[in-house]
Design a protein around this motif. Sequence first.
Motif, PDB file in Angstrom:
ATOM      1  N   SER A 267       3.070  13.125  -1.586  1.00 39.13           N
ATOM      2  CA  SER A 267       3.287  12.000  -2.506  1.00 39.13           C
ATOM      3  C   SER A 267       3.741  12.438  -3.891  1.00 39.13           C
ATOM      4  CB  SER A 267       2.006  11.164  -2.615  1.00 39.13           C
ATOM      5  OG  SER A 267       0.941  11.955  -3.129  1.00 39.13           O
ATOM      6  N   SER A 268       3.291  13.571  -4.329  1.00 34.35           N
ATOM      7  CA  SER A 268       3.626  14.013  -5.688  1.00 34.35           C
ATOM      8  C   SER A 268       5.101  14.390  -5.826  1.00 34.35           C
ATOM      9  CB  SER A 268       2.755  15.209  -6.082  1.00 34.35           C
ATOM     10  OG  SER A 268       2.962  16.293  -5.187  1.00 34.35           O
ATOM     11  N   THR A 269       5.783  14.650  -4.698  1.00 34.15           N
ATOM     12  CA  THR A 269       7.183  15.081  -4.758  1.00 34.15           C
ATOM     13  C   THR A 269       8.173  13.942  -4.469  1.00 34.15           C
ATOM     14  OG1 THR A 269       7.278  15.705  -2.418  1.00 34.15           O
ATOM     15  CG2 THR A 269       6.460  17.359  -3.961  1.00 34.15           C
ATOM     16  N   ILE A 270       7.657  12.763  -4.154  1.00 34.57           N
ATOM     17  CA  ILE A 270       8.516  11.642  -3.744  1.00 34.57           C
ATOM     18  C   ILE A 270       8.815  10.756  -4.947  1.00 34.57           C
ATOM     19  CG2 ILE A 270       8.825   9.711  -2.157  1.00 34.57           C
ATOM     20  CD1 ILE A 270       8.553  12.511  -0.852  1.00 34.57           C
ATOM     21  N   ASP A 271      10.102  10.501  -5.194  1.00 29.16           N
ATOM     22  CA  ASP A 271      10.510   9.664  -6.334  1.00 29.16           C
ATOM     23  C   ASP A 271      10.676   8.194  -5.945  1.00 29.16           C
ATOM     24  OD1 ASP A 271      10.996  11.748  -8.466  1.00 29.16           O
ATOM     25  OD2 ASP A 271      12.272  12.520  -6.847  1.00 29.16           O
ATOM     26  N   LEU A 272      11.109   7.907  -4.702  1.00 32.30           N
ATOM     27  CA  LEU A 272      11.395   6.530  -4.310  1.00 32.30           C
ATOM     28  C   LEU A 272      11.343   6.421  -2.783  1.00 32.30           C
ATOM     29  CD1 LEU A 272      12.398   3.648  -5.218  1.00 32.30           C
ATOM     30  CD2 LEU A 272      14.726   4.497  -4.824  1.00 32.30           C
ATOM     31  N   ILE A 273      10.879   5.252  -2.311  1.00 30.36           N
ATOM     32  CA  ILE A 273      10.889   4.975  -0.877  1.00 30.36           C
ATOM     33  C   ILE A 273      11.709   3.709  -0.650  1.00 30.36           C
ATOM     34  CG2 ILE A 273       9.505   4.412   1.160  1.00 30.36           C
ATOM     35  CD1 ILE A 273       7.175   5.869  -0.143  1.00 30.36           C
ATOM     36  N   VAL A 274      12.748   3.818   0.212  1.00 28.78           N
ATOM     37  CA  VAL A 274      13.544   2.644   0.608  1.00 28.78           C
ATOM     38  C   VAL A 274      12.920   2.118   1.891  1.00 28.78           C
ATOM     39  CG1 VAL A 274      15.811   1.755   1.208  1.00 28.78           C
ATOM     40  CG2 VAL A 274      15.608   3.638  -0.452  1.00 28.78           C
ATOM     41  N   LEU A 275      12.280   0.936   1.826  1.00 27.74           N
ATOM     42  CA  LEU A 275      11.411   0.444   2.894  1.00 27.74           C
ATOM     43  C   LEU A 275      11.984  -0.809   3.554  1.00 27.74           C
ATOM     44  CD1 LEU A 275       8.651   0.559   4.377  1.00 27.74           C
ATOM     45  CD2 LEU A 275       7.709  -0.817   2.493  1.00 27.74           C
ATOM     46  N   ASP A 276      12.181  -0.730   4.878  1.00 19.85           N
ATOM     47  CA  ASP A 276      12.619  -1.898   5.650  1.00 19.85           C
ATOM     48  C   ASP A 276      11.444  -2.865   5.816  1.00 19.85           C
ATOM     49  OD1 ASP A 276      14.227  -3.544   7.201  1.00 19.85           O
ATOM     50  OD2 ASP A 276      13.674  -2.533   9.067  1.00 19.85           O
ATOM     51  N   MET A 277      11.732  -4.124   6.068  1.00 19.43           N
ATOM     52  CA  MET A 277      10.686  -5.139   6.153  1.00 19.43           C
ATOM     53  C   MET A 277      10.223  -5.392   7.580  1.00 19.43           C
ATOM     54  SD  MET A 277      10.317  -5.632   3.073  1.00 19.43           S
ATOM     55  CE  MET A 277       8.893  -6.555   3.550  1.00 19.43           C
ATOM     56  N   ILE A 278      11.148  -5.371   8.537  1.00 19.37           N
ATOM     57  CA  ILE A 278      10.821  -5.720   9.921  1.00 19.37           C
ATOM     58  C   ILE A 278      10.799  -4.447  10.753  1.00 19.37           C
ATOM     59  CG2 ILE A 278      11.389  -7.193  11.882  1.00 19.37           C
ATOM     60  CD1 ILE A 278      10.787  -8.717   9.321  1.00 19.37           C
ATOM     61  N   MET A 279       9.580  -4.000  11.095  1.00 20.71           N
ATOM     62  CA  MET A 279       9.441  -2.745  11.848  1.00 20.71           C
ATOM     63  C   MET A 279       8.312  -2.873  12.862  1.00 20.71           C
ATOM     64  SD  MET A 279       9.793   0.194   8.900  1.00 20.71           S
ATOM     65  CE  MET A 279       8.297  -0.355   8.075  1.00 20.71           C
ATOM     66  N   PRO A 280       8.353  -2.059  13.937  1.00 16.24           N
ATOM     67  CA  PRO A 280       7.244  -2.046  14.892  1.00 16.24           C
ATOM     68  C   PRO A 280       6.039  -1.306  14.317  1.00 16.24           C
ATOM     69  CG  PRO A 280       8.872  -0.396  15.496  1.00 16.24           C
ATOM     70  CD  PRO A 280       9.446  -1.155  14.334  1.00 16.24           C
ATOM     71  N   LYS A 281       4.901  -1.434  14.992  1.00 15.67           N
ATOM     72  CA  LYS A 281       3.658  -0.741  14.646  1.00 15.67           C
ATOM     73  C   LYS A 281       3.061  -1.266  13.347  1.00 15.67           C
ATOM     74  CE  LYS A 281       4.940   3.431  17.180  1.00 15.67           C
ATOM     75  NZ  LYS A 281       5.149   4.900  17.138  1.00 15.67           N
ATOM     76  N   LEU A 282       3.764  -1.025  12.224  1.00 16.58           N
ATOM     77  CA  LEU A 282       3.310  -1.541  10.931  1.00 16.58           C
ATOM     78  C   LEU A 282       4.449  -2.316  10.284  1.00 16.58           C
ATOM     79  CD1 LEU A 282       1.293   1.353   9.193  1.00 16.58           C
ATOM     80  CD2 LEU A 282       0.391  -0.742  10.188  1.00 16.58           C
ATOM     81  N   SER A 283       4.152  -3.514   9.764  1.00 18.44           N
ATOM     82  CA  SER A 283       5.190  -4.279   9.067  1.00 18.44           C
ATOM     83  C   SER A 283       5.473  -3.650   7.711  1.00 18.44           C
ATOM     84  CB  SER A 283       4.729  -5.727   8.862  1.00 18.44           C
ATOM     85  OG  SER A 283       3.639  -5.774   7.945  1.00 18.44           O
ATOM     86  N   GLY A 284       6.524  -4.134   7.065  1.00 13.02           N
ATOM     87  CA  GLY A 284       6.859  -3.618   5.742  1.00 13.02           C
ATOM     88  C   GLY A 284       5.730  -3.833   4.753  1.00 13.02           C
ATOM     89  N   GLU A 285       5.088  -4.998   4.813  1.00  8.74           N
ATOM     90  CA  GLU A 285       4.010  -5.295   3.858  1.00  8.74           C
ATOM     91  C   GLU A 285       2.797  -4.402   4.107  1.00  8.74           C
ATOM     92  OE1 GLU A 285       1.621  -9.143   2.010  1.00  8.74           O
ATOM     93  OE2 GLU A 285       3.029  -9.407   3.670  1.00  8.74           O
TER      94      GLU A 285
END
Length: 582
Positions: free
Chosen positions: A507-525
């Motif tokens: 986590s300390s090395t990540i600047d940004l996450i581009v996150l889709d909304m509709i996904m299997p297993k876990l939703s975007g929210e």
Amino acid sequence: MRMNTYKEICTIVFIYAMFGGAWIYFSDTVLNWFVKDPDTIIKLFIFKGLLFIIATSVLLFFLIAWLNNKISLSTKALSKSEANYRLLVENQTAMIVKVDLEGQFLFVSPSYCRTFGKKEEDLLGLKFMPLVHEEDRESTAMAMEALFLPPHTAYLEQRAMTKDGWRWFAWMDTVVLNDDGNVIEIIGVGRDITKQKIAKEERKQLQSQLLQAQKMEAVGTLAGGIAHDFNNILMGIQGRLSLALSKIDPGSTVHTDLSKMEDSVNAAANLTKQLLGFARKGKYEVSPINVTHLINSSVDIFGRTRKDIKIQKSIPDDLWNVEGDNQQLQQVFLNLYVNAWEAMPEGGELLIEAADVELDENFTQHLDIAPGCYVKISVIDSGMGMDEATQEQIFDPFFTTRDNSGGTGLGLASANGIIKNHSGVIKVSSTLGEGSRFDLYLPLSTQRVEKVHTGNSKTYSGTGHILIVDDEAIVREVGSEMLKHLGYTVHCFADGLQVLDYYSKHSSTIDLIVLDMIMPKLSGEETYLKLKAVNPKVKVLLSSGYSLEGQAQSILTKGADGFIQKPFNLKNLSSKIKELLG
């Protein structure tokens, strides 16, 4: 009563005859026993005759008095019965009529006279059929014919012209038969069922609206899903085109060809926006909107391309603001203008009006909107108009009155979906041959309109570590290439569980996450909330083939940093990242 009177008269005659006969027989017999002298007998006979007259007079007096008393009692009972009957009829809410075989009134109750606003003497002798609605006369005549057959009853519903106009009545009819069993009169008892008819029609309309809403919901879900999947496909095309364009000399013919291909992708993306609009998933950039400016700008855009019609405006400068997607609402207006233009193939007039209005519950109860303050925008044309059947289908997806002119049938359907998605409504009224009117109602917004700053079309490079989370391989691939082209380090993940496992370690090395909304297993929210639990300061750019609505809007209110709509190109992506990372 007449039969009883005859019976009592016969009783009096019988008593008188019996008394007279007995008197004559017994008086003669007694005289013959005791008197033998003829002169004495003559004198006694004269006395007997006088006595007979006196006795019979007294008898007749008492008999007549008895008969008169019985007649008086019967008359009083009859008068009381008639008074009760009159009281019942005069205070009966139901209407009672009696007609002869020609349909002429023989009797009308006061309630009938009150309903029709006429006096009894004005109705007696007239025929009832002229009061009946023309469309109901045939069924009324058939019901009358049925009365001549056993069981000599009939029920019918008809409209009749009353003092308050046409109203619905239910009649239960029966007949009066003579001694030979033939119908001589018809009696009808009726009641006003106008309210029940209206309520029944309203229930029918509500059921129809419910079925239509369910159909639209089903088609909307299908359309929204298709648009989402199609946007993901367009994402792969758009992304690779923007990458190719960035590597080719802008002056080359290849660059020109690729630019035209990108224009086609944008046109396809606009089509999916219409599908999303119809599916009520079409808000992208929600903000307060100056309606006056929006209408004027849309009219200017349309007017430059349509010189064959006369456009008039009546738009106040101080209309209330509304809240919504400026681009989507402008598309609604343009769709309505185009629809009006197509209804005037030989030219005509197009009038656009707007006003601030306050709608009460009586107006909104059947429109699926809440009472309150609205901006009303009216688009009125002088075209060919529509019949009722067309008006019922006008907002159905893929319905079009054009045969081979390339119409998709999505213009009005998407306009209706977009307005509903903005908590508004569209009402249409039209008469065939007399033009059409579309009234839009958009709820008031109390927020101030901010000035829009037009950005440039520059592509921004950068550095940093960005994660892409999307279940579509084509989106991950093209997204990764675009970000690497811009200078970023990229890692891609197909679902929320994978990115959580990676992010919890780095986590300390990540600047940004581009996150889709509709996904299997876990939703975007769900994924976002778990990422935030790992690092409350995590930066997340939401990405979706749907729009800034529903789940995406919910996550933004919970702290997500931004939203980008698929399909996006290199410039859109770089500008959004620069906005978030600086």
